[in-house]
Design an enzyme around this catalytic site. Structure first.
Site, PDB file in Angstrom:
ATOM      1  N   ASN A 182     -45.793  14.024 -24.644  1.00  0.00           N
ATOM      2  CA  ASN A 182     -46.541  12.935 -24.024  1.00  0.00           C
ATOM      3  C   ASN A 182     -46.824  13.284 -22.568  1.00  0.00           C
ATOM      4  OD1 ASN A 182     -45.951  10.143 -22.215  1.00  0.00           O
ATOM      5  ND2 ASN A 182     -47.453   9.933 -23.861  1.00  0.00           N
ATOM      6  N   GLU A 201     -51.959  13.851 -25.415  1.00  0.00           N
ATOM      7  CA  GLU A 201     -53.042  13.568 -24.471  1.00  0.00           C
ATOM      8  C   GLU A 201     -53.829  14.821 -24.091  1.00  0.00           C
ATOM      9  OE1 GLU A 201     -50.206  10.185 -24.113  1.00  0.00           O
ATOM     10  OE2 GLU A 201     -50.009  12.362 -24.201  1.00  0.00           O
ATOM     11  N   ASP A 231     -48.483  -2.362  -5.571  1.00  0.00           N
ATOM     12  CA  ASP A 231     -49.062  -2.138  -6.891  1.00  0.00           C
ATOM     13  C   ASP A 231     -50.533  -2.534  -6.924  1.00  0.00           C
ATOM     14  OD1 ASP A 231     -49.091  -1.412  -9.650  1.00  0.00           O
ATOM     15  OD2 ASP A 231     -46.984  -1.978  -9.774  1.00  0.00           O
TER      16      ASP A 231
END
Length: 417
Positions: free
Chosen positions: A130, A193, A239
């Site tokens: 991943n 990916e 964020d």
């Protein structure tokens, strides 16, 4: 790092520290900027390689309106990578993060943060690899603390914990924008990916064997392990919503080796900037599109808007065929992306990328008591500052499509001859 952008702004004056670099980069929210002279470092800093939809579209050879379609195609038809290279173009040494101009972005940050680092790991049970992007706060010149959210890497880490064995990882910084996009795309758990990235690259992607991992060429590659026994407080960190996330205990990464390319450039993503928003939010658009398509087959496009932090607000375009299509599209979109808070559905004569045009649809085609759906007490985004302490919020859907009963009333005259 190959950047297809002829309009790079170069900052050549010496900047005194990493915080000053971040401050300068924030002055160019939609430009690609390279800071060439950071005091105490030989390595330049670059930011903004993916901070507009135009740049992202160019990196995967399509138009802005085709990005979602292109991502879905690469997800559904990944190309297995069969080309490999080695570290011949790199200088390999014991890790020393003090050689990299890792930025402290805002005054209250918990520390300097790697923000464009893609983490590669393998599932300890299945061996599936991943790739995912994570924020990582610097503890010292050999250690980081990583924020892991409940997705694939989190699952791998939990399985490593059960085995009592630290999780081997590689961190790649400074990659082709198309590879970075693939690393942030939500794909089935048994996919790699890098095969999606290879589809973006027309089957020409080369990987480097890095221990047990296959990693794309990047300006900086770090090797290490996520400890299954050591945690430390991570944060504060700004964020998506331009607000500080909470401080949590998170796992420590113990780094061992670093590989740095000649003429390497450190890629920094400014927290809450457009690059951060687009890379985190844009890959969710295909998921929403596919869910809406199941409910309304005539869906044309889906956009998570920059004004909604590419996370909390969506605009969905449909070719309306029956009354109720708009509300079905709203319900499908809200279900597909649980963090979505407000969803507007428009007709195809409205440009979903133009906030003014979307507002026009809301102002001329919405009757509040008929076209606004309110869904209280549902699970929302942990990033939403107004969400309740238990994570619940109120979601709103706005059906801004034309009524089929009186289409002539909504004809946009200026669109004609």
């Amino acid at each position: 790092m190959k950047i297809d952008d002829n309009n790079i702004i170069e900052i050549t004056e010496e900047l005194s520290d990493e915080f000053e670099v971040a401050k300068v980069l924030r002055q160019y929210p939609k430009d690609t900027v390279i800071v060439k002279n950071v005091k105490g470092f030989d390595m330049p800093v670059i930011s903004g390689i993916c901070n507009t939809r135009d740049k992202i579209a160019k990196s995967i050879n399509c138009e802005v309106s085709e990005i979602t379609e292109k991502i879905i195609e690469a997800m559904e038809k990944p190309i297995k990578v069969d080309k490999f290279t080695d570290f011949a173009d790199y200088e390999t040494s014991e890790v020393d993060l003090d050689k990299i101009p890792i930025l402290t972005h805002y005054k209250r940050d918990g520390g300097a943060y790697i923000t464009a680092g893609v983490v590669f790991a393998r599932d300890p049970e299945t061996g599936i690899q991943n790739a995912s992007i994570h924020r990582m706060m610097v503890l010292d010149n050999k250690r980081l603390v990583i924020r892991i959210v409940p997705r694939n890497l989190y699952t791998y880490f939990q399985r490593a914990e059960k085995l009592g064995k630290d999780l081997e990882i590689a961190i790649a910084i400074g990659m082709d924008p198309a590879i970075l996009l693939a690393s942030t795309t939500s794909i089935p758990i048994d996919y790699d990916e890098m095969d999606v990235a290879n589809a973006f690259k027309g089957g020409n992607l080369e990987l480097i064997k890095c221990g047990d991992l296959n990693v794309p060429q990047a300006d900086i590659i770090l090797e290490g392990k996520i400890s299954v026994t050591e945690t430390v407080a991570e944060g504060p960190f700004v964020d998506l919503t331009d607000t500080y996330d909470i401080i949590r205990d998170q796992p420590i990464i113990n780094l061992e080796t670093m590989h740095i390319k000649k003429d390497a450039v450190y890629h920094a993503i400014i927290p809450a900037g457009f690059e951060h928003k687009l890379l985190q939010g844009l890959p969710q658009e295909p998921r929403i599109f596919k869910a809406v398509k199941n409910a309304v087959p005539t869906v044309e496009n889906v956009v998570l808007t920059e004004g909604g932090c590419c996370w909390l607000h969506a605009v969905v375009s449909i070719r309306k065929q029956t009354e109720g299509d708009g509300k079905n599209a709203i319900m499908a979109a809200l279900s597909a992306h649980p963090s979505l808070k407000h969803c507007v559905v428009v007709d195809t004569d409205v440009n979903v990328f133009d906030a003014e045009d979307v507002e026009y649809a809301i102002s001329t085609r919405v009757k509040g008591d008929r076209d606004i759906m309110i869904v209280p007490n549902v699970r929302g985004s942990s990033l939403d500052p107004v969400a309740e302490s238990d994570g619940t919020t109120t979601k709103i859907g706005v059906d801004a499509t034309k009524s089929l009963k009186a289409l002539e009333k909504f004809e946009r005259v200026s669109f004609g001859e």
